[in-house]
Design a protein around this motif. Structure first.
Motif, PDB file in Angstrom:
ATOM      1  N   SER A 117       0.855  -1.190   0.000  1.00 51.41           N
ATOM      2  CA  SER A 117       0.000   0.000   0.000  1.00 51.41           C
ATOM      3  C   SER A 117       0.893   1.243   0.000  1.00 51.41           C
ATOM      4  O   SER A 117       2.093   1.160   0.283  1.00 51.41           O
ATOM      5  CB  SER A 117      -0.871   0.014   1.250  1.00 51.41           C
ATOM      6  OG  SER A 117      -0.033   0.177   2.382  1.00 51.41           O
ATOM      7  N   ARG A 118       0.296   2.365  -0.258  1.00 54.74           N
ATOM      8  CA  ARG A 118       1.033   3.630  -0.226  1.00 54.74           C
ATOM      9  C   ARG A 118       1.612   3.853   1.172  1.00 54.74           C
ATOM     10  O   ARG A 118       2.726   4.308   1.346  1.00 54.74           O
ATOM     11  CB  ARG A 118       0.085   4.767  -0.632  1.00 54.74           C
ATOM     12  CG  ARG A 118       0.775   6.110  -0.765  1.00 54.74           C
ATOM     13  CD  ARG A 118      -0.178   7.166  -1.291  1.00 54.74           C
ATOM     14  NE  ARG A 118       0.343   8.497  -0.961  1.00 54.74           N
ATOM     15  CZ  ARG A 118       1.197   9.172  -1.702  1.00 54.74           C
ATOM     16  NH1 ARG A 118       1.645   8.678  -2.831  1.00 54.74           N
ATOM     17  NH2 ARG A 118       1.624  10.368  -1.321  1.00 54.74           N
ATOM     18  N   ARG A 119       0.793   3.466   2.173  1.00 51.34           N
ATOM     19  CA  ARG A 119       1.256   3.617   3.553  1.00 51.34           C
ATOM     20  C   ARG A 119       2.500   2.764   3.814  1.00 51.34           C
ATOM     21  O   ARG A 119       3.463   3.228   4.425  1.00 51.34           O
ATOM     22  CB  ARG A 119       0.126   3.227   4.503  1.00 51.34           C
ATOM     23  CG  ARG A 119       0.530   3.265   5.963  1.00 51.34           C
ATOM     24  CD  ARG A 119      -0.615   2.802   6.815  1.00 51.34           C
ATOM     25  NE  ARG A 119      -1.689   3.793   6.745  1.00 51.34           N
ATOM     26  CZ  ARG A 119      -2.048   4.529   7.795  1.00 51.34           C
ATOM     27  NH1 ARG A 119      -1.479   4.361   8.949  1.00 51.34           N
ATOM     28  NH2 ARG A 119      -2.994   5.420   7.684  1.00 51.34           N
ATOM     29  N   ASP A 120       2.482   1.487   3.315  1.00 51.70           N
ATOM     30  CA  ASP A 120       3.671   0.617   3.462  1.00 51.70           C
ATOM     31  C   ASP A 120       4.898   1.319   2.895  1.00 51.70           C
ATOM     32  O   ASP A 120       5.972   1.301   3.485  1.00 51.70           O
ATOM     33  CB  ASP A 120       3.536  -0.681   2.629  1.00 51.70           C
ATOM     34  CG  ASP A 120       2.487  -1.628   3.168  1.00 51.70           C
ATOM     35  OD1 ASP A 120       2.117  -1.496   4.346  1.00 51.70           O
ATOM     36  OD2 ASP A 120       2.042  -2.498   2.383  1.00 51.70           O
ATOM     37  N   VAL A 121       4.709   1.900   1.717  1.00 53.44           N
ATOM     38  CA  VAL A 121       5.851   2.509   1.024  1.00 53.44           C
ATOM     39  C   VAL A 121       6.337   3.728   1.804  1.00 53.44           C
ATOM     40  O   VAL A 121       7.538   3.889   2.041  1.00 53.44           O
ATOM     41  CB  VAL A 121       5.473   2.889  -0.432  1.00 53.44           C
ATOM     42  CG1 VAL A 121       6.612   3.624  -1.115  1.00 53.44           C
ATOM     43  CG2 VAL A 121       5.092   1.635  -1.222  1.00 53.44           C
ATOM     44  N   ILE A 122       5.402   4.535   2.258  1.00 57.85           N
ATOM     45  CA  ILE A 122       5.800   5.740   3.002  1.00 57.85           C
ATOM     46  C   ILE A 122       6.518   5.351   4.290  1.00 57.85           C
ATOM     47  O   ILE A 122       7.570   5.898   4.622  1.00 57.85           O
ATOM     48  CB  ILE A 122       4.579   6.642   3.306  1.00 57.85           C
ATOM     49  CG1 ILE A 122       4.045   7.219   1.995  1.00 57.85           C
ATOM     50  CG2 ILE A 122       4.936   7.755   4.279  1.00 57.85           C
ATOM     51  CD1 ILE A 122       2.762   7.998   2.128  1.00 57.85           C
ATOM     52  N   PRO A 128      10.337  11.730   5.550  1.00 51.61           N
ATOM     53  CA  PRO A 128       9.254  12.277   4.734  1.00 51.61           C
ATOM     54  C   PRO A 128       9.810  12.628   3.357  1.00 51.61           C
ATOM     55  O   PRO A 128      10.921  13.130   3.266  1.00 51.61           O
ATOM     56  CB  PRO A 128       8.836  13.545   5.491  1.00 51.61           C
ATOM     57  CG  PRO A 128       9.942  13.834   6.454  1.00 51.61           C
ATOM     58  CD  PRO A 128      10.689  12.566   6.674  1.00 51.61           C
ATOM     59  N   HIS A 129       9.085  12.289   2.336  1.00 48.20           N
ATOM     60  CA  HIS A 129       9.664  12.548   1.008  1.00 48.20           C
ATOM     61  C   HIS A 129       9.433  13.987   0.611  1.00 48.20           C
ATOM     62  O   HIS A 129       8.433  14.595   0.952  1.00 48.20           O
ATOM     63  CB  HIS A 129       9.178  11.537  -0.016  1.00 48.20           C
ATOM     64  CG  HIS A 129       7.729  11.669  -0.322  1.00 48.20           C
ATOM     65  ND1 HIS A 129       6.751  11.319   0.558  1.00 48.20           N
ATOM     66  CD2 HIS A 129       7.102  12.129  -1.406  1.00 48.20           C
ATOM     67  CE1 HIS A 129       5.576  11.572   0.024  1.00 48.20           C
ATOM     68  NE2 HIS A 129       5.769  12.058  -1.166  1.00 48.20           N
ATOM     69  N   PRO A 137       6.187   8.565  -3.116  1.00 45.46           N
ATOM     70  CA  PRO A 137       7.343   8.361  -2.225  1.00 45.46           C
ATOM     71  C   PRO A 137       8.351   7.419  -2.893  1.00 45.46           C
ATOM     72  O   PRO A 137       7.991   6.665  -3.792  1.00 45.46           O
ATOM     73  CB  PRO A 137       6.738   7.721  -0.990  1.00 45.46           C
ATOM     74  CG  PRO A 137       5.406   7.195  -1.413  1.00 45.46           C
ATOM     75  CD  PRO A 137       4.952   7.994  -2.593  1.00 45.46           C
ATOM     76  N   LEU A 138       9.594   7.489  -2.414  1.00 45.03           N
ATOM     77  CA  LEU A 138      10.657   6.648  -2.976  1.00 45.03           C
ATOM     78  C   LEU A 138      10.349   5.179  -2.664  1.00 45.03           C
ATOM     79  O   LEU A 138      10.193   4.816  -1.497  1.00 45.03           O
ATOM     80  CB  LEU A 138      11.979   7.059  -2.337  1.00 45.03           C
ATOM     81  CG  LEU A 138      13.242   6.545  -2.992  1.00 45.03           C
ATOM     82  CD1 LEU A 138      13.415   7.158  -4.382  1.00 45.03           C
ATOM     83  CD2 LEU A 138      14.446   6.890  -2.125  1.00 45.03           C
TER      84      LEU A 138
END
Ligand code: GLU
Length: 294
Positions: A117-122, A128-129, A137-138
Motif C-alpha cells: 500500500s502507499r502507507r507501506d511505502v511511506i 518524509p519525502h 514516495p521513494l
C-alpha cells in the motif's frame, strides 16, 4: 558501361518536424491563474513556431474528474483567447492504447506487480519525502521482486499496481528549454513508479508518454512541479524505444503567501476573476509583464 551507383548516399539532413504542443488540463477543478499562465506560455510558444496545439483532457482519475470541469476548462481557455487545432482528445477514450504500451513493458520485463500500500511505502521510505503530497514516495528497493523471477501475466482486469523498475543509480538528464540542464538519479531521487493502478487504470506517467508519442508532440510545456515526473517519463520513452520531446517547465504562480496555487484557491479561479470584472486582456497583459521580469 553504366556507372555503378555510389555505395552510400550522402547524409541528408532531415528537417525538424513541425512544432506540436499540447495543453493538458485535468478536469478536477476550475482553472486558476497558474494553469492559465502555463497554457498561455504553451500557446505563445506554439504560435511563435507556427506549430499546432492539441487540447488533451487528462481525465483518468475517475474519483476526482467531473464532466462539468471539462466544459468549464474549455470555456475558460476560449474566454482567455487560447485555441487548439483539432477536436479535444480525452485520455479516458484511449485506455486500449495505454494498455498496449503496458503489454510492451511487460513483455520486456520492465515492470513488476506490487501489492504494497502507499502507507507501506511511506513507512518503509522512512524520511518524509520531499516531493510533496502529489508526488510518489521513494519505493524501497527491498520491496522489489527478484528481477530474474518470471512475471505473472497482466490478466484481463488488473487488480494490483504495476510499477516500472527504474535502473538503479543511473543518471537521467535533459536540457530544459527554460531551466537549462536538469539531472536526477534513478533509485535515489525517485524510485520504481506506478504505470498501472490496481483499479485497472493507467497512471499519468504512462498515459502522457503514450500520448506524446502518438500525437507527435515535439515540445511539452507544463508547470515546474512536474520536473521530477519528467525524469520518470524519460525512462519510459527509452523503454518504449522512442525519443522524448523537448521540455519547457514554466515557473509556478505563487499566491501572496508564497504558496503554490492549488485548485482550492477559488479566489484566483479564472471564473471568479471574470465575475469580478477582470478582462482576459488584462490577465494576458499581466502574464506578459511577469514573463519579462528576469
Ligand atoms: N494534467 C496534468 C496536470 O494538470 C498535466 C500533465 C502534463 O502537462 O504533462 O497536472
Amino acid at each position: 558501361m553504366t556507372p555503378s551507383p555510389p555505395l552510400s548516399t550522402p547524409a541528408v539532413e532531415r528537417p525538424a518536424p513541425p512544432y506540436r504542443g499540447r495543453l493538458a488540463p485535468s478536469p478536477t477543478g476550475l482553472l486558476h491563474l497558474g494553469h492559465a499562465r502555463t497554457f498561455w506560455i504553451a500557446s505563445t510558444r506554439a504560435r511563435a513556431a507556427r506549430g499546432s496545439l492539441l487540447l488533451r483532457n487528462d481525465d483518468l482519475d475517475q474519483a476526482r474528474c467531473q464532466p462539468a470541469f471539462v466544459a468549464a476548462m474549455q470555456e475558460d481557455l476560449l474566454w482567455l483567447g487560447l485555441t487548439w487545432d483539432r477536436a479535444m482528445v480525452s485520455q479516458s477514450d484511449r485506455i486500449d492504447r495505454y494498455r498496449r504500451a503496458l503489454e510492451r513493458l511487460h513483455a520486456a520485463g520492465r515492470i513488476f506487480p506490487c501489492t504494497r500500500s502507499r502507507r507501506d511505502v511511506i513507512e518503509a521510505a522512512g524520511a518524509p519525502h520531499e516531493g510533496g503530497a502529489d508526488d510518489e514516495p521513494l519505493y524501497p528497493r527491498e520491496f522489489r521482486p527478484n528481477a530474474a523471477a518470471p512475471l505473472p501475466p497482466l490478466g484481463d482486469r488488473i487488480e494490483v499496481n504495476w510499477r516500472f523498475r527504474v535502473p538503479d543509480d543511473v543518471e537521467v538528464a535533459f536540457e530544459d528549454a527554460r531551466g537549462g540542464p536538469q539531472r536526477a538519479t534513478a533509485g535515489r531521487d525517485f524510485g520504481d513508479f506506478i504505470v498501472w493502478r490496481k483499479d485497472d487504470t493507467p497512471s499519468y506517467q504512462l498515459a502522457t508518454v503514450v500520448d506524446e508519442i502518438e500525437f507527435g508532440i515535439t515540445e511539452v510545456v507544463r508547470g515546474a512541479d512536474l520536473i521530477k515526473s519528467t525524469f520518470r517519463q524519460l525512462l519510459l520513452f527509452k523503454a518504449l524505444g522512442r525519443l522524448a520531446p523537448r521540455y519547457f517547465h514554466a515557473p509556478l504562480v505563487l499566491d501572496d503567501k508564497g504558496e503554490r496555487l492549488a485548485k482550492r484557491h477559488d479566489a484566483l479561479a479564472l471564473r471568479t476573476l471574470r465575475a469580478q470584472g477582470r478582462t482576459a486582456q488584462s490577465i494576458l497583459k499581466q502574464f506578459e509583464q511577469e514573463t519579462r521580469k528576469p
